[in-house]
Design a protein around this motif. Structure first.
Motif, PDB file in Angstrom:
ATOM      1  N   PRO A 238       0.804  -1.224   0.000  1.00 51.87           N
ATOM      2  CA  PRO A 238       0.000   0.000   0.000  1.00 51.87           C
ATOM      3  C   PRO A 238       0.844   1.284   0.000  1.00 51.87           C
ATOM      4  CG  PRO A 238      -1.034  -1.628   1.393  1.00 51.87           C
ATOM      5  CD  PRO A 238       0.317  -2.200   0.982  1.00 51.87           C
ATOM      6  N   ALA A 239       2.022   1.226   0.576  1.00 53.33           N
ATOM      7  CA  ALA A 239       2.898   2.404   0.582  1.00 53.33           C
ATOM      8  C   ALA A 239       3.363   2.777  -0.830  1.00 53.33           C
ATOM      9  CB  ALA A 239       4.110   2.157   1.481  1.00 53.33           C
TER      10      ALA A 239
ATOM     11  N   ARG B 136      -6.999  -2.681  -8.112  1.00 52.36           N
ATOM     12  CA  ARG B 136      -6.261  -3.712  -8.852  1.00 52.36           C
ATOM     13  C   ARG B 136      -5.614  -4.706  -7.899  1.00 52.36           C
ATOM     14  NH1 ARG B 136      -1.951  -1.077 -12.236  1.00 52.36           N
ATOM     15  NH2 ARG B 136      -2.460   0.991 -11.512  1.00 52.36           N
ATOM     16  N   ALA B 137      -5.019  -4.191  -6.839  1.00 53.76           N
ATOM     17  CA  ALA B 137      -4.321  -5.056  -5.884  1.00 53.76           C
ATOM     18  C   ALA B 137      -5.283  -5.985  -5.137  1.00 53.76           C
ATOM     19  CB  ALA B 137      -3.525  -4.210  -4.891  1.00 53.76           C
ATOM     20  N   ALA B 138      -6.540  -5.577  -5.026  1.00 52.45           N
ATOM     21  CA  ALA B 138      -7.519  -6.396  -4.308  1.00 52.45           C
ATOM     22  C   ALA B 138      -7.896  -7.652  -5.093  1.00 52.45           C
ATOM     23  CB  ALA B 138      -8.769  -5.572  -4.003  1.00 52.45           C
ATOM     24  N   VAL B 139      -7.730  -7.631  -6.420  1.00 50.88           N
ATOM     25  CA  VAL B 139      -8.182  -8.758  -7.233  1.00 50.88           C
ATOM     26  C   VAL B 139      -7.096  -9.345  -8.138  1.00 50.88           C
ATOM     27  CG1 VAL B 139     -10.594  -8.037  -7.201  1.00 50.88           C
ATOM     28  CG2 VAL B 139      -9.085  -7.214  -9.025  1.00 50.88           C
ATOM     29  N   GLY B 140      -5.900  -8.761  -8.107  1.00 49.90           N
ATOM     30  CA  GLY B 140      -4.785  -9.244  -8.916  1.00 49.90           C
ATOM     31  C   GLY B 140      -3.505  -9.028  -8.146  1.00 49.90           C
TER      32      GLY B 140
ATOM     33  N   VAL C 176       3.134  -3.261 -12.960  1.00 47.93           N
ATOM     34  CA  VAL C 176       2.304  -4.083 -13.820  1.00 47.93           C
ATOM     35  C   VAL C 176       1.299  -4.811 -12.935  1.00 47.93           C
ATOM     36  CG1 VAL C 176       3.799  -6.134 -13.749  1.00 47.93           C
ATOM     37  CG2 VAL C 176       2.372  -5.731 -15.759  1.00 47.93           C
ATOM     38  N   THR C 177       0.156  -5.164 -13.515  1.00 47.82           N
ATOM     39  CA  THR C 177      -0.849  -5.937 -12.797  1.00 47.82           C
ATOM     40  C   THR C 177      -0.973  -7.298 -13.464  1.00 47.82           C
ATOM     41  OG1 THR C 177      -2.032  -3.933 -12.177  1.00 47.82           O
ATOM     42  CG2 THR C 177      -3.254  -6.005 -12.025  1.00 47.82           C
ATOM     43  N   PHE C 178      -0.734  -8.357 -12.705  1.00 49.79           N
ATOM     44  CA  PHE C 178      -0.793  -9.739 -13.171  1.00 49.79           C
ATOM     45  C   PHE C 178      -2.134 -10.321 -12.747  1.00 49.79           C
ATOM     46  CE2 PHE C 178      -0.224 -14.278 -12.374  1.00 49.79           C
ATOM     47  CZ  PHE C 178       0.436 -14.712 -13.516  1.00 49.79           C
TER      48      PHE C 178
ATOM     49  N   TYR D 292     -10.035  -7.892 -13.724  1.00 47.99           N
ATOM     50  CA  TYR D 292      -9.204  -7.156 -14.672  1.00 47.99           C
ATOM     51  C   TYR D 292      -8.759  -8.001 -15.860  1.00 47.99           C
ATOM     52  CZ  TYR D 292      -9.167  -3.061 -11.724  1.00 47.99           C
ATOM     53  OH  TYR D 292      -9.550  -1.960 -11.012  1.00 47.99           O
ATOM     54  N   ALA D 293      -9.113  -9.272 -15.890  1.00 47.34           N
ATOM     55  CA  ALA D 293      -8.753 -10.132 -17.017  1.00 47.34           C
ATOM     56  C   ALA D 293      -9.613  -9.759 -18.218  1.00 47.34           C
ATOM     57  CB  ALA D 293      -8.943 -11.594 -16.645  1.00 47.34           C
ATOM     58  N   GLU D 294      -8.963  -9.533 -19.351  1.00 47.68           N
ATOM     59  CA  GLU D 294      -9.676  -9.168 -20.575  1.00 47.68           C
ATOM     60  C   GLU D 294      -9.575 -10.248 -21.643  1.00 47.68           C
ATOM     61  OE1 GLU D 294      -9.243  -4.330 -20.602  1.00 47.68           O
ATOM     62  OE2 GLU D 294      -7.588  -5.493 -21.428  1.00 47.68           O
ATOM     63  N   LEU D 295      -8.431 -10.914 -21.727  1.00 47.23           N
ATOM     64  CA  LEU D 295      -8.167 -11.829 -22.829  1.00 47.23           C
ATOM     65  C   LEU D 295      -7.946 -13.269 -22.416  1.00 47.23           C
ATOM     66  CD1 LEU D 295      -5.422  -9.853 -24.796  1.00 47.23           C
ATOM     67  CD2 LEU D 295      -7.865  -9.819 -25.179  1.00 47.23           C
ATOM     68  N   SER D 296      -7.503 -13.477 -21.197  1.00 51.25           N
ATOM     69  CA  SER D 296      -7.030 -14.796 -20.811  1.00 51.25           C
ATOM     70  C   SER D 296      -8.160 -15.817 -20.715  1.00 51.25           C
ATOM     71  CB  SER D 296      -6.267 -14.734 -19.493  1.00 51.25           C
ATOM     72  OG  SER D 296      -7.036 -14.090 -18.493  1.00 51.25           O
ATOM     73  N   GLY D 297      -7.837 -17.003 -21.218  1.00 56.63           N
ATOM     74  CA  GLY D 297      -8.747 -18.133 -21.129  1.00 56.63           C
ATOM     75  C   GLY D 297      -8.144 -19.185 -20.220  1.00 56.63           C
TER      76      GLY D 297
END
Length: 170
Positions: free
Chosen positions: A11-12, A47-51, A68-70, A77-82
């Motif tokens: 968070p910092a 983003r950090a709460a779900v990735g 970066v967000t993985f 936040y996933a747009e393309l991944s299957g």
């Protein structure tokens, strides 16, 4: 000089990540005509709460140079991944720190994370006509255009799908 160190964001780090992500997207011209995307980029806590938000930091000063967000398929936040694929989003390097290997370090961290999770590939999307240096980075790292992953989140915004096959885990 050694390259940046990649670690999970805390968070910092969120304020620095928000600032540099918006600055990087603005510097590339990717926020012109966008309505609300800067706010999405700046909401690092969401983003950090779900990735997994990763940061690249200067090994000497500890300054955040990029992030970066993985994400995995089926997460917000996933747009393309299957199935079996991992994805990363919102890769950004502070414009003042570009050219130091930060983008490469962040992409490698995502690929390593996906490999550790047993994923078969990493997918990403890039905006057509923008971020030419990012397109080159991904190509050098083995990502290939995957037109069936192309999509448009809004009128006038064309996102191009890229995919990196990962070695089969034994």
């Amino acid at each position: 000089m050694t390259g940046p160190t990649v670690r999970p964001a805390t968070p910092a780090d969120f304020a620095a990540v928000a600032r540099l992500t918006v600055a990087a997207y603005e510097a590339d011209g990717q926020l012109k005509g966008e309505h609300g995307y800067a706010e999405v980029l700046a909401d690092v806590a969401a983003r950090a709460a779900v990735g997994e938000v990763l940061v690249a930091v200067d090994p000497v000063t500890g300054a955040v140079l990029g992030s970066v967000t993985f994400v995995l398929p089926g997460t917000p936040y996933a747009e393309l991944s299957g199935p079996g694929e991992a994805e990363f989003r919102m890769l950004a390097v502070d414009p003042a720190a570009q050219g130091l290997g930060t983008g490469v370090a962040l992409v490698r961290a995502c690929v390593d994370r996906a490999t550790a999770l047993g994923c078969s590939a990493v997918v990403i999307c890039v905006r057509g006509g923008f971020a030419v240096s990012a397109h080159r980075l991904y190509q050098r790292m083995g990502f290939v255009r995957t037109p069936e992953k192309d999509w448009s989140p809004a009128p006038g915004v064309q996102l191009l799908g890229l995919r990196l096959e990962l070695p089969v885990q034994s």
